[in-house]
Design a protein around this motif. Structure first.
Motif, PDB file in Angstrom:
ATOM      1  N   CYS A  34     -45.267  28.328 -22.818  1.00 33.66           N
ATOM      2  CA  CYS A  34     -44.991  29.613 -22.164  1.00 33.66           C
ATOM      3  C   CYS A  34     -46.268  30.396 -21.891  1.00 33.66           C
ATOM      4  CB  CYS A  34     -44.059  30.424 -23.052  1.00 33.66           C
ATOM      5  SG  CYS A  34     -43.685  32.093 -22.478  1.00 33.66           S
ATOM      6  N   GLY A  72     -37.800  38.991 -22.127  1.00 30.19           N
ATOM      7  CA  GLY A  72     -39.197  39.385 -22.165  1.00 30.19           C
ATOM      8  C   GLY A  72     -40.070  38.209 -21.754  1.00 30.19           C
ATOM      9  N   GLY A  73     -41.236  38.167 -22.345  1.00 25.60           N
ATOM     10  CA  GLY A  73     -41.728  38.529 -23.638  1.00 25.60           C
ATOM     11  C   GLY A  73     -40.613  38.495 -24.696  1.00 25.60           C
ATOM     12  N   PRO A  75     -37.960  40.622 -26.391  1.00 24.16           N
ATOM     13  CA  PRO A  75     -37.358  41.946 -26.213  1.00 24.16           C
ATOM     14  C   PRO A  75     -37.348  42.778 -27.497  1.00 24.16           C
ATOM     15  CG  PRO A  75     -35.695  40.203 -26.046  1.00 24.16           C
ATOM     16  CD  PRO A  75     -37.028  39.539 -26.022  1.00 24.16           C
ATOM     17  N   THR A 100     -31.819  37.432 -24.605  1.00 26.59           N
ATOM     18  CA  THR A 100     -32.501  36.213 -25.032  1.00 26.59           C
ATOM     19  C   THR A 100     -33.636  36.610 -25.959  1.00 26.59           C
ATOM     20  OG1 THR A 100     -32.024  35.124 -22.931  1.00 26.59           O
ATOM     21  CG2 THR A 100     -33.733  34.141 -24.258  1.00 26.59           C
ATOM     22  N   THR A 101     -33.701  35.990 -27.128  1.00 29.03           N
ATOM     23  CA  THR A 101     -34.702  36.359 -28.124  1.00 29.03           C
ATOM     24  C   THR A 101     -35.217  35.121 -28.842  1.00 29.03           C
ATOM     25  OG1 THR A 101     -34.981  37.455 -30.279  1.00 29.03           O
ATOM     26  CG2 THR A 101     -32.736  36.877 -29.674  1.00 29.03           C
ATOM     27  N   SER A 124     -33.977  31.183 -28.939  1.00 33.83           N
ATOM     28  CA  SER A 124     -34.812  30.025 -28.630  1.00 33.83           C
ATOM     29  C   SER A 124     -35.347  29.391 -29.899  1.00 33.83           C
ATOM     30  CB  SER A 124     -35.980  30.457 -27.738  1.00 33.83           C
ATOM     31  OG  SER A 124     -35.463  31.097 -26.593  1.00 33.83           O
ATOM     32  N   ASN A 163     -31.454  28.023 -27.221  1.00 34.09           N
ATOM     33  CA  ASN A 163     -32.218  27.551 -26.066  1.00 34.09           C
ATOM     34  C   ASN A 163     -33.314  26.623 -26.561  1.00 34.09           C
ATOM     35  OD1 ASN A 163     -30.954  28.912 -24.023  1.00 34.09           O
ATOM     36  ND2 ASN A 163     -32.570  30.431 -23.716  1.00 34.09           N
ATOM     37  N   VAL A 165     -36.488  23.907 -25.404  1.00 34.98           N
ATOM     38  CA  VAL A 165     -37.340  23.213 -24.432  1.00 34.98           C
ATOM     39  C   VAL A 165     -37.860  21.963 -25.127  1.00 34.98           C
ATOM     40  CG1 VAL A 165     -39.440  23.334 -23.033  1.00 34.98           C
ATOM     41  CG2 VAL A 165     -37.997  25.370 -23.281  1.00 34.98           C
ATOM     42  N   ILE A 192     -33.582  23.202 -21.645  1.00 35.48           N
ATOM     43  CA  ILE A 192     -34.250  23.724 -20.450  1.00 35.48           C
ATOM     44  C   ILE A 192     -35.457  22.841 -20.135  1.00 35.48           C
ATOM     45  CG2 ILE A 192     -35.354  25.764 -19.423  1.00 35.48           C
ATOM     46  CD1 ILE A 192     -34.152  27.433 -21.717  1.00 35.48           C
ATOM     47  N   GLU A 193     -35.534  22.345 -18.922  1.00 36.00           N
ATOM     48  CA  GLU A 193     -36.729  21.580 -18.542  1.00 36.00           C
ATOM     49  C   GLU A 193     -37.927  22.520 -18.408  1.00 36.00           C
ATOM     50  OE1 GLU A 193     -34.579  17.976 -16.004  1.00 36.00           O
ATOM     51  OE2 GLU A 193     -35.624  19.569 -14.928  1.00 36.00           O
ATOM     52  N   GLU A 194     -39.070  22.059 -18.881  1.00 36.67           N
ATOM     53  CA  GLU A 194     -40.290  22.866 -18.804  1.00 36.67           C
ATOM     54  C   GLU A 194     -40.668  23.110 -17.343  1.00 36.67           C
ATOM     55  OE1 GLU A 194     -43.765  20.929 -20.344  1.00 36.67           O
ATOM     56  OE2 GLU A 194     -44.891  22.801 -20.511  1.00 36.67           O
ATOM     57  N   MET A 195     -40.967  24.360 -17.016  1.00 34.49           N
ATOM     58  CA  MET A 195     -41.331  24.705 -15.638  1.00 34.49           C
ATOM     59  C   MET A 195     -42.824  25.028 -15.541  1.00 34.49           C
ATOM     60  SD  MET A 195     -38.185  27.185 -14.614  1.00 34.49           S
ATOM     61  CE  MET A 195     -37.658  27.614 -16.245  1.00 34.49           C
ATOM     62  N   ARG A 205     -48.765  19.577 -18.429  1.00 37.03           N
ATOM     63  CA  ARG A 205     -47.307  19.598 -18.264  1.00 37.03           C
ATOM     64  C   ARG A 205     -46.767  18.278 -17.698  1.00 37.03           C
ATOM     65  NH1 ARG A 205     -45.544  25.219 -18.910  1.00 37.03           N
ATOM     66  NH2 ARG A 205     -46.929  26.688 -17.889  1.00 37.03           N
ATOM     67  N   MET A 326     -44.189  32.636 -18.054  1.00 37.35           N
ATOM     68  CA  MET A 326     -42.772  32.931 -18.274  1.00 37.35           C
ATOM     69  C   MET A 326     -42.598  34.267 -18.991  1.00 37.35           C
ATOM     70  SD  MET A 326     -39.938  31.578 -17.442  1.00 37.35           S
ATOM     71  CE  MET A 326     -38.264  31.126 -17.897  1.00 37.35           C
ATOM     72  N   GLY A 331     -37.626  35.397 -18.956  1.00 37.54           N
ATOM     73  CA  GLY A 331     -36.916  34.111 -18.977  1.00 37.54           C
ATOM     74  C   GLY A 331     -35.412  34.276 -19.119  1.00 37.54           C
TER      75      GLY A 331
HETATM   76  N1  SAM Z   1     -39.064  35.515 -26.156  1.00 34.95           N
HETATM   77  C1  SAM Z   1     -37.696  35.206 -25.892  1.00 34.95           C
HETATM   78  C2  SAM Z   1     -37.382  33.787 -26.209  1.00 34.95           C
HETATM   79  O1  SAM Z   1     -38.297  32.991 -26.382  1.00 34.95           O
HETATM   80  O2  SAM Z   1     -36.190  33.479 -26.249  1.00 34.95           O
HETATM   81  C3  SAM Z   1     -37.268  35.553 -24.485  1.00 34.95           C
HETATM   82  C4  SAM Z   1     -38.211  35.245 -23.358  1.00 34.95           C
HETATM   83  S1  SAM Z   1     -38.590  33.536 -23.128  1.00 34.95           S
HETATM   84  C5  SAM Z   1     -39.717  33.613 -21.772  1.00 34.95           C
HETATM   85  C6  SAM Z   1     -37.060  32.954 -22.445  1.00 34.95           C
HETATM   86  C7  SAM Z   1     -36.873  31.465 -22.424  1.00 34.95           C
HETATM   87  O3  SAM Z   1     -37.817  30.899 -21.542  1.00 34.95           O
HETATM   88  C8  SAM Z   1     -37.066  30.781 -23.776  1.00 34.95           C
HETATM   89  O4  SAM Z   1     -35.902  30.038 -24.094  1.00 34.95           O
HETATM   90  C9  SAM Z   1     -38.240  29.863 -23.556  1.00 34.95           C
HETATM   91  O5  SAM Z   1     -38.118  28.673 -24.275  1.00 34.95           O
HETATM   92  C10 SAM Z   1     -38.195  29.635 -22.059  1.00 34.95           C
HETATM   93  N2  SAM Z   1     -39.485  29.280 -21.460  1.00 34.95           N
HETATM   94  C11 SAM Z   1     -40.672  29.879 -21.602  1.00 34.95           C
HETATM   95  N3  SAM Z   1     -41.625  29.272 -20.846  1.00 34.95           N
HETATM   96  C12 SAM Z   1     -41.006  28.263 -20.209  1.00 34.95           C
HETATM   97  C13 SAM Z   1     -41.432  27.262 -19.280  1.00 34.95           C
HETATM   98  N4  SAM Z   1     -42.693  27.204 -18.843  1.00 34.95           N
HETATM   99  N5  SAM Z   1     -40.508  26.389 -18.828  1.00 34.95           N
HETATM  100  C14 SAM Z   1     -39.225  26.454 -19.249  1.00 34.95           C
HETATM  101  N6  SAM Z   1     -38.756  27.367 -20.113  1.00 34.95           N
HETATM  102  C15 SAM Z   1     -39.640  28.253 -20.591  1.00 34.95           C
END
Ligand code: SAM
Ligand code: SF4
Length: 331
Positions: A34, A72-73, A75, A100-101, A124, A163, A165, A192-195, A205, A326, A331
């Protein structure tokens, strides 16, 4: 909302009813996929105040949005987030307020969030192994998240979802462990696939990319999966199945391998008030300027902006075209 002409529709006929609101770009973790190791965060003056966030949300809800996710970040590091949730939950027309936290602070916040009207949480968690969790998050303590999940279960939310990854060569041996952990507790789980959002420093990546199809096959072989009847009208792009002989659902969010944009029903607002019309494009509108300088124009600007929502995302796995991370996206 009865006047259909005042609903948010884009030029491809999609009805936008789901807002993801990032309340901060800051975080108490540094997940390697992230964020880069060395991140700078926005100064306070550039972040929307809680009042401004409420105003923006109200405008979206007046225009037919009925689901808001706080994200967030992290939240829960934003001061006053419970009060914001409380005020949002009272808004007429909002069907669902969710969050989402990363779960680190849920021991403290799960019950207050439930009490003010947050319906569901996504939490997550990418590993159940303490050392690996620490490495993946750069310094996180797995015990905090596990305690936080227990607190969320105790607080009695309508649904809790994990959640995850999965990165090839990093945590791909934990797919069934994580699913088993969710199943044992009656939780849902999404993969969730990594973006390719933002430059990161920890890994390439390309090398960690993993197709959700292989995860689905693994889960089907181990637990058995079946079609799920799914009632969430705002669910949008995720694909959901359920585990056999269980109420737990498993979601696959596959932005890299399964273009799901046709059913996209959402927009994002970043902590600094940038309205992002698509996760994988830079089309955006500065809502902070509108809220601060000409608030009466807010709804019309939102209606106009929908016409610029792109048809689909354009992720290129070989090239970073989106430089925002992200955590800055929401996210
Ligand atoms: N901090 C909180 C958390 O981690 O749940 C909320 C924000 S976070 C950006 C939201 C979701 O985005 C998380 O489940 C995280 O695993 C996912 N995430 C972050 N970077 C990512 C990426 N490059 N590709 C896919 N999912 C990503
Ligand atoms: Fe923080 Fe969430 Fe990003 Fe991890 S994924 S660094 S917890 S914002």
């Amino acid at each position: 909302m009865t006047d259909e002409s005042l609903n948010l529709r884009d030029s491809f006929g999609r009805h936008i009813r789901y807002l993801r609101l990032s309340v901060t770009d800051r975080c108490n973790l540094r997940c390697t996929y992230c964020m880069a190791e060395d991140m700078s965060f926005l100064p306070k003056s550039r972040i929307l105040t809680l009042e401004e966030m409420l105003l923006v949300s109200q405008a979206f809800i007046d225009l037919g949005v009925d689901k808001v996710r706080l994200t967030g970040g992290e939240p829960l590091v934003r001061k006053g987030v419970v009060e914001l949730a409380q005020n949002l939950a009272k808004l007429n027309g909002l069907r669902e307020l969710v969050m989402t936290t990363n779960g680190v602070l849920l021991d403290q916040f799960a019950q207050p969030l439930k009490d003010v009207g947050v319906k569901r949480l996504n939490i997550s968690i990418d590993s159940l192994q303490a050392e690996r969790f620490k490495a993946l998050t750069r310094f996180g303590d797995l015990a905090d998240v596990l305690t936080g999940i227990d607190a969320a279960i105790k607080a009695g939310f309508e649904r809790l979802k994990l959640n995850v990854v999965i990165l090839k060569g990093v945590n791909d041996d934990e797919v069934t462990d994580l699913a088993g952990y969710a199943l044992d507790r009656g939780l849902d789980i999404s993969f969730i696939e990594e973006m390719p959002l933002g430059h990161i420093t920890s890994h390439d990546r390309d090398e960690t990319a993993l197709n959700n199809t292989s995860i689905q096959q693994q889960l089907d072989a181990h637990f058995g999966l079946e079609e799920a009847v799914f009632h969430d009208v705002a669910a949008g792009p995720s694909k959901y199945l359920k585990f056999k002989n269980s109420d737990s659902k498993v979601g696959f969010i596959s932005p890299m391998t399964d273009n799901f944009c046709a059913s996209c029903n959402r927009v994002r607002v970043t902590a600094e008030g940038r309205l992002l019309l698509c996760l994988g494009n830079e089309h955006s509108l500065d809502l902070r300027e509108i809220v601060r300088e000409r608030p009466l124009k807010l709804k019309q600007e939102l209606l106009n902006a929908m016409q610029r929502k792109p048809q689909k995302h354009e992720f290129d796995p070989n090239e970073i075209t989106i430089t925002r991370h992200m955590n800055a996206t929401g996210g």
